[in-house]
Design a protein around this motif. Sequence first.
Motif, short mmCIF file in Angstrom:
data_model
loop_
_atom_site.label_atom_id
_atom_site.label_comp_id
_atom_site.label_asym_id
_atom_site.label_seq_id
_atom_site.Cartn_x
_atom_site.Cartn_y
_atom_site.Cartn_z
N GLY A 44 16.11 -60.96 -5.65
CA GLY A 44 14.79 -61.33 -6.11
C GLY A 44 13.71 -60.42 -5.58
O GLY A 44 12.78 -60.02 -6.31
N LEU A 45 13.81 -60.05 -4.31
CA LEU A 45 12.83 -59.14 -3.71
C LEU A 45 12.86 -57.79 -4.40
O LEU A 45 11.81 -57.20 -4.69
CB LEU A 45 13.11 -58.98 -2.21
CG LEU A 45 12.20 -58.00 -1.47
CD1 LEU A 45 10.74 -58.41 -1.57
CD2 LEU A 45 12.63 -57.89 0.00
N ALA A 89 6.25 -68.61 -8.92
CA ALA A 89 5.35 -67.53 -8.55
C ALA A 89 6.05 -66.18 -8.58
O ALA A 89 5.40 -65.13 -8.70
CB ALA A 89 4.76 -67.79 -7.16
N ALA A 90 7.39 -66.18 -8.49
CA ALA A 90 8.14 -64.93 -8.57
C ALA A 90 7.95 -64.24 -9.92
O ALA A 90 8.13 -63.03 -10.04
CB ALA A 90 9.62 -65.21 -8.33
N SER A 216 3.30 -63.16 -5.49
CA SER A 216 4.62 -63.10 -6.11
C SER A 216 5.68 -62.63 -5.11
O SER A 216 6.80 -63.15 -5.07
CB SER A 216 4.58 -62.15 -7.32
OG SER A 216 5.67 -62.35 -8.17
N LEU A 217 5.33 -61.64 -4.29
CA LEU A 217 6.26 -61.17 -3.27
C LEU A 217 6.52 -62.24 -2.22
O LEU A 217 7.64 -62.37 -1.71
CB LEU A 217 5.72 -59.89 -2.62
CG LEU A 217 5.73 -58.65 -3.51
CD1 LEU A 217 4.76 -57.60 -3.00
CD2 LEU A 217 7.14 -58.08 -3.60
N ASP A 218 5.51 -63.03 -1.90
CA ASP A 218 5.69 -64.13 -0.95
C ASP A 218 6.70 -65.15 -1.47
O ASP A 218 7.34 -65.85 -0.68
CB ASP A 218 4.36 -64.83 -0.69
CG ASP A 218 3.49 -64.08 0.31
OD1 ASP A 218 4.03 -63.25 1.06
OD2 ASP A 218 2.27 -64.33 0.33
N GLY A 224 6.36 -61.89 5.77
CA GLY A 224 5.02 -61.52 5.34
C GLY A 224 4.79 -60.02 5.39
O GLY A 224 4.07 -59.47 4.54
N TRP A 225 5.38 -59.36 6.37
CA TRP A 225 5.21 -57.91 6.48
C TRP A 225 5.85 -57.19 5.30
O TRP A 225 5.31 -56.19 4.80
CB TRP A 225 5.79 -57.39 7.79
CG TRP A 225 4.86 -57.51 8.93
CD1 TRP A 225 5.00 -58.28 10.06
CD2 TRP A 225 3.58 -56.85 9.09
NE1 TRP A 225 3.92 -58.15 10.89
CE2 TRP A 225 3.03 -57.28 10.33
CE3 TRP A 225 2.86 -55.96 8.30
CZ2 TRP A 225 1.80 -56.82 10.79
CZ3 TRP A 225 1.63 -55.51 8.76
CH2 TRP A 225 1.11 -55.94 9.98
N THR A 226 7.00 -57.67 4.83
CA THR A 226 7.64 -57.04 3.68
C THR A 226 6.74 -57.12 2.46
O THR A 226 6.55 -56.13 1.74
CB THR A 226 8.99 -57.72 3.38
OG1 THR A 226 9.86 -57.56 4.51
CG2 THR A 226 9.65 -57.11 2.15
N ALA A 227 6.18 -58.29 2.22
CA ALA A 227 5.27 -58.47 1.08
C ALA A 227 4.06 -57.56 1.19
O ALA A 227 3.65 -56.92 0.22
CB ALA A 227 4.85 -59.94 0.98
N VAL A 228 3.47 -57.49 2.38
CA VAL A 228 2.29 -56.64 2.58
C VAL A 228 2.63 -55.18 2.36
O VAL A 228 1.87 -54.43 1.72
CB VAL A 228 1.71 -56.86 4.00
CG1 VAL A 228 0.69 -55.78 4.35
CG2 VAL A 228 1.06 -58.24 4.11
#
Length: 293
Positions: A44-45, A89-90, A216-218, A224-228
């Motif tokens: 998914g990520l 949200a994805a 969406s990434l969340d 959280g760092w990956t999404a940012v």
Amino acid sequence: MKAQLLERLGQVGQMEPSGAAPAGATPVGEAAGRVGAPRLGWPGLCAVSAATLAYTAYPSAAADRALGLACFGVALASLLAVARAPDRAALHAPLLAVLTLAPVAVGLAAPWPLSLAAPLVVFALLARAVPALRSSMPPLRRGAFGPVVLGWIAAVVLVSALALVLWVRLMRPDLSQMRAMLPPVSLPLLLLGGLGFALFNALLEEAVFRLVFLGSLDAVTTSGWTAVLVQAAAFGLLHLSGFPSGAVGVGLAAIYAVMLGVLRRRAGGLLAPYVAHVAADLTIFALLLTWTR
């Protein structure tokens, strides 16, 4: 009387301690998705990240239909890959990428700001009309705006302004083409236009990157760092031909987007990163007006 006293003590026990994070704020290292929301793991990520990065190709895809078709295909495949995601949200990032890239894929590229604004408006209408999308939309919070957040904003503004000035002084870029885009009007009208550009451009990009993409990434990662970092990489690539430009410009824009993402988390809303973004766009406008090689 005793019951009222017990109720009052219970309320005191629920109060936030002094120095607590603002309401709605999320620690930087944690994703801001709903508590207990199922994650899709690496597949998914990867799907949401691919759509987020494909979105950034639309300026180049406008002049290269093959690239537009390829990026549209990536975005559409990403949307299908997360179609059954428990957290709807994805779907947001892939859907916005599909809506943005569909016109360039069929040779109907639009100029700025229509290229960003029109897909965002369609996305908002769909999110309002479809219950699953509406319920999964991140809340539009102003966020905290107290002394601590103002300090963070000031730090981001100072660092970004210094980076822009140093880029111009050290890289000596040719700004003639960008200057040629400024309309031949009186200085007061030009300044008013620059302010309008900064306000509108920052609004569009914050809505895309720090609201839709980050949310969406969340939904697909607990980091959280990956999404940012993913939204920052996309923001950097979008500015490959922007101000600053080139490989250095991509890196500077990505670092700036990390700061805006952190600011979004710290403040718990969009107002703080929006204000910082407006300041950066005004700095760019000022440099275009005043800098000579």
